[in-house]
Design a protein around this motif. Structure first.
Motif, PDB file in Angstrom:
ATOM      1  N   ALA A  61      46.278  38.250  36.916  1.00  0.00           N
ATOM      2  CA  ALA A  61      44.877  38.624  36.692  1.00  0.00           C
ATOM      3  C   ALA A  61      44.140  38.775  38.024  1.00  0.00           C
ATOM      4  O   ALA A  61      43.301  39.673  38.171  1.00  0.00           O
ATOM      5  N   ARG A  65      42.459  42.154  39.690  1.00  0.00           N
ATOM      6  CA  ARG A  65      41.029  41.948  39.946  1.00  0.00           C
ATOM      7  C   ARG A  65      40.238  41.672  38.661  1.00  0.00           C
ATOM      8  O   ARG A  65      39.109  42.115  38.501  1.00  0.00           O
ATOM      9  N   TRP A  66      40.832  40.947  37.759  1.00  0.00           N
ATOM     10  CA  TRP A  66      40.147  40.466  36.560  1.00  0.00           C
ATOM     11  C   TRP A  66      39.787  39.010  36.817  1.00  0.00           C
ATOM     12  O   TRP A  66      40.484  38.085  36.417  1.00  0.00           O
ATOM     13  N   LEU A  69      39.021  36.547  33.705  1.00  0.00           N
ATOM     14  CA  LEU A  69      40.241  36.151  33.009  1.00  0.00           C
ATOM     15  C   LEU A  69      41.055  35.171  33.858  1.00  0.00           C
ATOM     16  O   LEU A  69      41.597  34.192  33.336  1.00  0.00           O
TER      17      LEU A  69
END
Length: 106
Positions: A61, A65-66, A69
């Motif tokens: 994640a 680049r989340w 999350l």
């Protein structure tokens, strides 16, 4: 000639070596205070694999680049060992209370 004392000593050494091989590493992921049976070992191994899955998911994640999350995965990764430690302490507390309830004649 192999004597009984030598056999007992070899068995004791083998049990000590085999008992220490996994218990120290998996003790963090065990909901029980001590890993005493195969069931406890399987449960601790499941939690360890689940923890590794959470950490790998966190890294993936972050790579994608989340960030939210990834933060969720990190929080679950922190929550898992903490909750297992709390459950171990609760079991030990219940065990101590049960010992205190026994009559003194026993």
């Amino acid at each position: 000639m192999i004597t009984r004392a030598k056999l007992v000593e070899q068995l004791r050494e083998h049990q000590i070596r085999s008992a220490q091989s996994y218990s120290a590493a998996l003790a963090v992921f065990s909901p029980n205070p001590h890993i005493a049976s195969r069931r406890d070992l399987k449960v601790a191994l499941f939690y360890a694999i689940f923890f590794c899955f959470l950490m790998v998911s966190c890294y993936v994640a972050l790579y994608l680049r989340w960030f939210r999350l990834s933060a969720i995965f990190v929080s679950f990764g922190i929550f898992l060992p903490v909750s297992l430690k709390i459950s171990r302490h609760r079991r030990l507390k219940r065990k101590r209370e049960r010992r205190l309830l026994l009559p003194l004649s026993m």
